[in-house]
Write a protein that holds these residues in place. Structure first.
Motif, mmCIF file in Angstrom:
data_model
loop_
_atom_site.group_PDB
_atom_site.id
_atom_site.type_symbol
_atom_site.label_atom_id
_atom_site.label_comp_id
_atom_site.label_asym_id
_atom_site.label_seq_id
_atom_site.Cartn_x
_atom_site.Cartn_y
_atom_site.Cartn_z
ATOM 1 N N GLU A 66 -17.347 -14.992 11.311
ATOM 2 C CA GLU A 66 -16.931 -16.357 10.982
ATOM 3 C C GLU A 66 -16.060 -16.416 9.732
ATOM 4 O OE1 GLU A 66 -20.127 -19.225 11.249
ATOM 5 O OE2 GLU A 66 -20.914 -18.261 13.051
ATOM 6 N N GLY A 67 -15.293 -15.372 9.524
ATOM 7 C CA GLY A 67 -14.316 -15.352 8.440
ATOM 8 C C GLY A 67 -12.932 -15.645 8.984
ATOM 9 N N THR A 68 -11.982 -15.742 8.093
ATOM 10 C CA THR A 68 -10.587 -15.962 8.458
ATOM 11 C C THR A 68 -9.803 -14.696 8.140
ATOM 12 O OG1 THR A 68 -10.780 -18.309 7.943
ATOM 13 C CG2 THR A 68 -8.550 -17.403 8.070
ATOM 14 N N PRO A 69 -9.268 -14.036 9.149
ATOM 15 C CA PRO A 69 -8.515 -12.809 8.890
ATOM 16 C C PRO A 69 -7.191 -13.105 8.191
ATOM 17 C CG PRO A 69 -8.529 -13.296 11.247
ATOM 18 C CD PRO A 69 -9.373 -14.332 10.572
ATOM 19 N N ASP A 70 -6.902 -12.330 7.176
ATOM 20 C CA ASP A 70 -5.646 -12.455 6.437
ATOM 21 C C ASP A 70 -4.670 -11.433 7.013
ATOM 22 O OD1 ASP A 70 -3.531 -12.563 4.703
ATOM 23 O OD2 ASP A 70 -4.654 -11.924 2.937
ATOM 24 N N THR A 71 -3.874 -11.888 7.975
ATOM 25 C CA THR A 71 -2.923 -10.980 8.618
ATOM 26 C C THR A 71 -1.545 -11.047 7.972
ATOM 27 O OG1 THR A 71 -2.405 -12.665 10.273
ATOM 28 C CG2 THR A 71 -4.124 -11.061 10.836
ATOM 29 N N ALA A 72 -1.407 -11.820 6.911
ATOM 30 C CA ALA A 72 -0.104 -11.964 6.260
ATOM 31 C C ALA A 72 0.059 -11.055 5.048
ATOM 32 C CB ALA A 72 0.115 -13.416 5.840
ATOM 33 N N SER A 73 -1.022 -10.761 4.359
ATOM 34 C CA SER A 73 -0.913 -9.979 3.117
ATOM 35 C C SER A 73 -0.594 -8.526 3.400
ATOM 36 C CB SER A 73 -2.212 -10.071 2.319
ATOM 37 O OG SER A 73 -2.427 -11.396 1.894
ATOM 38 N N ARG A 74 0.145 -7.933 2.491
ATOM 39 C CA ARG A 74 0.473 -6.516 2.561
ATOM 40 C C ARG A 74 0.392 -5.925 1.158
ATOM 41 N NH1 ARG A 74 0.547 -8.003 7.209
ATOM 42 N NH2 ARG A 74 1.886 -7.264 8.884
ATOM 43 N N ALA A 75 -0.040 -4.680 1.095
ATOM 44 C CA ALA A 75 0.067 -3.895 -0.126
ATOM 45 C C ALA A 75 1.497 -3.365 -0.172
ATOM 46 C CB ALA A 75 -0.938 -2.741 -0.100
ATOM 47 N N PRO A 76 2.004 -3.031 -1.341
ATOM 48 C CA PRO A 76 3.354 -2.472 -1.394
ATOM 49 C C PRO A 76 3.432 -1.179 -0.571
ATOM 50 C CG PRO A 76 2.575 -3.019 -3.597
ATOM 51 C CD PRO A 76 1.405 -3.164 -2.663
ATOM 52 N N ILE A 77 4.508 -1.035 0.191
ATOM 53 C CA ILE A 77 4.688 0.193 0.950
ATOM 54 C C ILE A 77 5.744 1.039 0.258
ATOM 55 C CG2 ILE A 77 3.960 -0.870 3.115
ATOM 56 C CD1 ILE A 77 6.898 -0.782 4.016
ATOM 57 N N LYS A 78 5.679 2.332 0.515
ATOM 58 C CA LYS A 78 6.619 3.269 -0.098
ATOM 59 C C LYS A 78 7.360 3.999 1.007
ATOM 60 C CE LYS A 78 3.937 3.896 -4.278
ATOM 61 N NZ LYS A 78 3.170 4.817 -5.110
ATOM 62 N N VAL A 79 8.567 3.542 1.266
ATOM 63 C CA VAL A 79 9.409 4.182 2.262
ATOM 64 C C VAL A 79 10.123 5.335 1.574
ATOM 65 C CG1 VAL A 79 11.354 3.867 3.840
ATOM 66 C CG2 VAL A 79 9.661 2.039 3.555
ATOM 67 N N GLY A 80 9.928 6.527 2.120
ATOM 68 C CA GLY A 80 10.540 7.707 1.528
ATOM 69 C C GLY A 80 12.018 7.802 1.834
ATOM 70 N N GLU A 81 12.687 8.654 1.067
ATOM 71 C CA GLU A 81 14.118 8.870 1.272
ATOM 72 C C GLU A 81 14.415 10.162 2.006
ATOM 73 O OE1 GLU A 81 16.320 8.357 -2.342
ATOM 74 O OE2 GLU A 81 15.311 6.465 -2.805
ATOM 75 N N ASN A 82 13.420 11.020 2.120
ATOM 76 C CA ASN A 82 13.594 12.285 2.843
ATOM 77 C C ASN A 82 12.264 12.637 3.500
ATOM 78 O OD1 ASN A 82 11.968 14.019 0.979
ATOM 79 N ND2 ASN A 82 13.598 13.491 -0.455
ATOM 80 N N VAL A 83 12.286 13.639 4.356
ATOM 81 C CA VAL A 83 11.117 13.980 5.174
ATOM 82 C C VAL A 83 9.894 14.284 4.310
ATOM 83 C CG1 VAL A 83 10.183 15.670 6.801
ATOM 84 C CG2 VAL A 83 12.486 14.761 7.138
ATOM 85 N N GLN A 84 10.049 15.130 3.316
ATOM 86 C CA GLN A 84 8.889 15.507 2.502
ATOM 87 C C GLN A 84 8.322 14.298 1.767
ATOM 88 O OE1 GLN A 84 9.315 19.040 0.180
ATOM 89 N NE2 GLN A 84 7.336 18.798 -0.818
ATOM 90 N N GLU A 85 9.182 13.493 1.189
ATOM 91 C CA GLU A 85 8.731 12.300 0.471
ATOM 92 C C GLU A 85 8.025 11.325 1.418
ATOM 93 O OE1 GLU A 85 11.170 8.790 -1.480
ATOM 94 O OE2 GLU A 85 11.382 10.646 -2.651
ATOM 95 N N MET A 86 8.535 11.206 2.631
ATOM 96 C CA MET A 86 7.927 10.307 3.607
ATOM 97 C C MET A 86 6.520 10.774 3.968
ATOM 98 S SD MET A 86 11.457 9.833 5.712
ATOM 99 C CE MET A 86 10.932 8.923 7.134
ATOM 100 N N LEU A 87 6.366 12.068 4.213
ATOM 101 C CA LEU A 87 5.039 12.604 4.529
ATOM 102 C C LEU A 87 4.085 12.430 3.349
ATOM 103 C CD1 LEU A 87 6.094 15.871 6.404
ATOM 104 C CD2 LEU A 87 5.082 13.820 7.431
ATOM 105 N N GLU A 88 4.569 12.696 2.148
ATOM 106 C CA GLU A 88 3.721 12.551 0.954
ATOM 107 C C GLU A 88 3.328 11.090 0.728
ATOM 108 O OE1 GLU A 88 6.173 14.524 -1.954
ATOM 109 O OE2 GLU A 88 5.403 16.509 -1.378
#
Length: 161
Positions: A66-88
């Motif tokens: 009987e709660g209200t799901p918060d489907t709008a909030s997001r934590a900051p995401i970190k999009v990588g610039e290269n393959v290794q950074e993306m995996l990390e």
């Protein structure tokens, strides 16, 4: 069934983390696709779907309590610039998810919400045994064979594991 507000609040925080991971996986998956890294694209598209499933399960549980799901909030995401950074970055996001899952599981135990605890334990297993394990393995492959060889190995359309 009215659930513990403490559990509902923590489930909403977990929902935010799952949705944020989903967004990051989507961005990385599409980048891999654009770069011609088919195996990584398919793996990350699969991870996106799994995060969506986690979010659906948490949302359903919040509604049941009987709660209200918060489907709008997001934590900051970190999009990588290269393959290794993306995996990390994906590994760092999954470790955050894992750590918060453990916190919520402990509170569910305290609040005697054993059904939520059991659901979250299944998500924790998936996070540790699939997501984190795979990311650690592939970051290890980069260290073992070098980034250029790793990238080349991810170009084919075969099984991404």
């Amino acid at each position: 069934m009215q659930g513990s507000q403490k559990v509902i609040d923590l489930l909403n925080k977990q929902l935010t983390l799952e949705l944020s991971s989903m967004d990051q996986y989507l961005a990385h998956s599409k980048m891999y696709e654009d770069w011609g890294l088919s195996r990584l694209h398919h793996k990350l598209a699969h991870e996106y779907e799994e995060e969506l499933d986690h979010a659906k399960r948490i949302t359903e549980r919040i509604l049941f309590l009987e709660g209200t799901p918060d489907t709008a909030s997001r934590a900051p995401i970190k999009v990588g610039e290269n393959v290794q950074e993306m995996l990390e970055n994906d590994l760092a996001a999954e470790i955050t998810v894992k750590d918060h899952l453990k916190k919520v599981i402990a509170v569910c135990e305290e609040e005697q919400d054993y059904v939520s605890r059991e659901m979250l334990e299944a998500l924790l297993d998936d996070t540790e045994m699939d997501h984190i394990y795979w990311l650690e393995q592939h970051i290890g492959l980069i260290k073992l064979i070098g980034l250029p060889n790793y990238i080349q190995s991810q170009m084919s359309g075969g099984d991404p594991t």
